[in-house]
Design a protein around this motif. Structure first.
Motif, PDB file in Angstrom:
ATOM      1  N   ASP A  39       0.730  -1.264  -0.039  1.00 13.09           N
ATOM      2  CA  ASP A  39      -0.044   0.235   0.029  1.00 13.09           C
ATOM      3  C   ASP A  39       0.963   1.321   0.147  1.00 13.09           C
ATOM      4  OD1 ASP A  39      -2.353  -1.482  -0.059  1.00 13.09           O
ATOM      5  OD2 ASP A  39      -2.696  -1.168   2.170  1.00 13.09           O
ATOM      6  N   ARG A  40       2.014   1.355   0.565  1.00 13.49           N
ATOM      7  CA  ARG A  40       3.025   2.281   0.612  1.00 13.49           C
ATOM      8  C   ARG A  40       3.963   2.335  -0.506  1.00 13.49           C
ATOM      9  NH1 ARG A  40       4.145   0.299   5.890  1.00 13.49           N
ATOM     10  NH2 ARG A  40       2.078   0.592   7.211  1.00 13.49           N
ATOM     11  N   GLU A  41       3.976   1.486  -1.482  1.00 12.68           N
ATOM     12  CA  GLU A  41       4.696   1.295  -2.579  1.00 12.68           C
ATOM     13  C   GLU A  41       4.191   2.146  -3.770  1.00 12.68           C
ATOM     14  OE1 GLU A  41       8.094   0.864  -4.618  1.00 12.68           O
ATOM     15  OE2 GLU A  41       7.975   0.001  -2.613  1.00 12.68           O
ATOM     16  N   PRO A  42       5.098   3.543  -4.077  1.00 13.46           N
ATOM     17  CA  PRO A  42       4.920   4.410  -5.106  1.00 13.46           C
ATOM     18  C   PRO A  42       5.109   3.809  -6.439  1.00 13.46           C
ATOM     19  CG  PRO A  42       6.662   5.180  -4.178  1.00 13.46           C
ATOM     20  CD  PRO A  42       6.112   3.937  -3.466  1.00 13.46           C
ATOM     21  N   ILE A  43       5.861   3.010  -6.562  1.00 10.77           N
ATOM     22  CA  ILE A  43       6.242   2.507  -7.739  1.00 10.77           C
ATOM     23  C   ILE A  43       5.173   2.316  -9.108  1.00 10.77           C
ATOM     24  CG2 ILE A  43       6.685   0.035  -7.625  1.00 10.77           C
ATOM     25  CD1 ILE A  43       9.363   0.410  -9.228  1.00 10.77           C
ATOM     26  N   THR A  44       3.978   1.593  -8.385  1.00  6.17           N
ATOM     27  CA  THR A  44       2.881   1.094  -9.342  1.00  6.17           C
ATOM     28  C   THR A  44       2.151   2.408  -9.755  1.00  6.17           C
ATOM     29  OG1 THR A  44       1.625   0.614  -7.255  1.00  6.17           O
ATOM     30  CG2 THR A  44       2.935  -1.231  -8.475  1.00  6.17           C
ATOM     31  N   ASN A  45       1.968   3.472  -8.721  1.00  5.63           N
ATOM     32  CA  ASN A  45       1.472   4.703  -8.953  1.00  5.63           C
ATOM     33  C   ASN A  45       2.023   5.334 -10.093  1.00  5.63           C
ATOM     34  OD1 ASN A  45      -0.528   4.004  -7.381  1.00  5.63           O
ATOM     35  ND2 ASN A  45       0.367   5.079  -5.456  1.00  5.63           N
ATOM     36  N   VAL A  46       3.507   5.579  -9.739  1.00  6.16           N
ATOM     37  CA  VAL A  46       4.424   6.180 -10.962  1.00  6.16           C
ATOM     38  C   VAL A  46       4.308   5.741 -12.262  1.00  6.16           C
ATOM     39  CG1 VAL A  46       6.747   6.896 -11.451  1.00  6.16           C
ATOM     40  CG2 VAL A  46       5.994   7.272  -9.132  1.00  6.16           C
ATOM     41  N   LEU A  47       4.394   4.459 -12.298  1.00  3.24           N
ATOM     42  CA  LEU A  47       4.579   3.531 -13.583  1.00  3.24           C
ATOM     43  C   LEU A  47       3.015   3.829 -14.261  1.00  3.24           C
ATOM     44  CD1 LEU A  47       6.415   0.446 -12.988  1.00  3.24           C
ATOM     45  CD2 LEU A  47       7.070   2.244 -14.149  1.00  3.24           C
ATOM     46  N   SER A  48       1.834   3.848 -13.439  1.00  4.61           N
ATOM     47  CA  SER A  48       0.540   3.899 -13.944  1.00  4.61           C
ATOM     48  C   SER A  48       0.110   5.271 -14.629  1.00  4.61           C
ATOM     49  CB  SER A  48      -0.581   3.636 -12.960  1.00  4.61           C
ATOM     50  OG  SER A  48      -0.568   2.333 -12.499  1.00  4.61           O
ATOM     51  N   ILE A  49       0.856   6.400 -14.022  1.00  9.46           N
ATOM     52  CA  ILE A  49       0.752   7.826 -14.501  1.00  9.46           C
ATOM     53  C   ILE A  49       1.628   7.892 -15.551  1.00  9.46           C
ATOM     54  CG2 ILE A  49       1.545  10.020 -13.874  1.00  9.46           C
ATOM     55  CD1 ILE A  49       0.575   9.395 -10.857  1.00  9.46           C
ATOM     56  N   LEU A  50       2.875   7.215 -15.606  1.00  6.96           N
ATOM     57  CA  LEU A  50       3.537   7.345 -16.920  1.00  6.96           C
ATOM     58  C   LEU A  50       3.187   6.906 -18.156  1.00  6.96           C
ATOM     59  CD1 LEU A  50       7.069   6.993 -15.283  1.00  6.96           C
ATOM     60  CD2 LEU A  50       6.226   9.191 -16.291  1.00  6.96           C
ATOM     61  N   TYR A  51       2.305   5.621 -17.843  1.00  2.00           N
ATOM     62  CA  TYR A  51       1.567   4.824 -18.811  1.00  2.00           C
ATOM     63  C   TYR A  51       0.626   5.684 -19.322  1.00  2.00           C
ATOM     64  CZ  TYR A  51      -1.735   1.613 -21.110  1.00  2.00           C
ATOM     65  OH  TYR A  51      -2.380   1.155 -21.903  1.00  2.00           O
ATOM     66  N   ALA A  52      -0.260   6.467 -18.689  1.00  2.19           N
ATOM     67  CA  ALA A  52      -1.655   7.141 -19.115  1.00  2.19           C
ATOM     68  C   ALA A  52      -0.878   8.320 -19.673  1.00  2.19           C
ATOM     69  CB  ALA A  52      -2.370   7.410 -18.010  1.00  2.19           C
ATOM     70  N   LEU A  53       0.053   9.021 -19.161  1.00  2.00           N
ATOM     71  CA  LEU A  53       0.683  10.192 -19.597  1.00  2.00           C
ATOM     72  C   LEU A  53       1.446   9.932 -21.010  1.00  2.00           C
ATOM     73  CD1 LEU A  53       1.066  13.134 -19.277  1.00  2.00           C
ATOM     74  CD2 LEU A  53       3.108  12.578 -18.019  1.00  2.00           C
ATOM     75  N   LEU A  54       2.240   9.270 -20.888  1.00  2.00           N
ATOM     76  CA  LEU A  54       3.276   8.992 -22.225  1.00  2.00           C
ATOM     77  C   LEU A  54       2.740   8.217 -23.300  1.00  2.00           C
ATOM     78  CD1 LEU A  54       6.623   8.884 -20.337  1.00  2.00           C
ATOM     79  CD2 LEU A  54       5.532  10.802 -21.362  1.00  2.00           C
ATOM     80  N   LEU A  55       1.993   6.950 -23.192  1.00  2.00           N
ATOM     81  CA  LEU A  55       1.615   6.246 -24.143  1.00  2.00           C
ATOM     82  C   LEU A  55       0.779   6.754 -25.214  1.00  2.00           C
ATOM     83  CD1 LEU A  55       2.585   3.211 -24.974  1.00  2.00           C
ATOM     84  CD2 LEU A  55       0.249   2.532 -24.232  1.00  2.00           C
ATOM     85  N   PRO A  56      -0.048   7.772 -25.118  1.00  2.00           N
ATOM     86  CA  PRO A  56      -0.847   8.384 -25.936  1.00  2.00           C
ATOM     87  C   PRO A  56      -0.192   9.339 -26.873  1.00  2.00           C
ATOM     88  CG  PRO A  56      -1.803   8.200 -23.941  1.00  2.00           C
ATOM     89  CD  PRO A  56      -0.651   7.707 -23.668  1.00  2.00           C
TER      90      PRO A  56
END
Length: 134
Positions: A39-56
């Motif tokens: 629950d305290r691990e930010p890596i999945t949040n960061v990767l999800s944000i990068l996915y939604a931001l950069l992939l498009p």
């Protein structure tokens, strides 16, 4: 060239596919890295944000879910794929709006996509984008 706007259910389906195809594996990886402190691990949040931001930006308006569903994001004014600035507006400014409205903005956005003729949500208006059939 005119393309028909994508409606609520196909956009919902694309988001669901993105969650399953990208979110679930990221969650598993995060759990494997962080263990009980997941629950305290930010890596999945960061990767999800990068996915939604950069992939498009990289894939000219597509995410994996949108590609599977045959829809894409484009700018309204020139029908070009979104750039980084457009995606920053679409994701971050809209997220701020949704947080400040305690989630009511998300519900309003869903109704906008379902009811409006142009099928644009709050984050589409903020960023000057639309989601269309490819």
């Amino acid at each position: 060239m005119y393309k028909e706007e994508a409606g609520f259910w196909v956009r919902f389906g694309a988001g669901l596919l993105d969650g399953l195809i990208v979110g679930v594996p990221l969650s598993i990886i995060g759990y494997l890295i962080a263990g009980q402190n997941f629950d305290r691990e930010p890596i999945t949040n960061v990767l999800s944000i990068l996915y939604a931001l950069l992939l498009p930006v990289i894939w000219k308006g597509f995410t994996i879910g949108k590609k599977i569903c045959g829809i894409r994001i484009r700018r309204v004014n020139d029908h070009e794929p979104p750039g980084l600035g457009t995606m920053l507006l679409r994701n971050f400014v809209a997220a701020i709006i949704y947080v400040l409205t305690f989630g009511i903005g998300i519900i309003v956005s869903c109704f906008m996509v379902a009811i409006r003729e142009d099928r644009r949500s709050i984050h589409d208006f903020v960023a000057g984008t639309e989601v269309v059939w490819d």
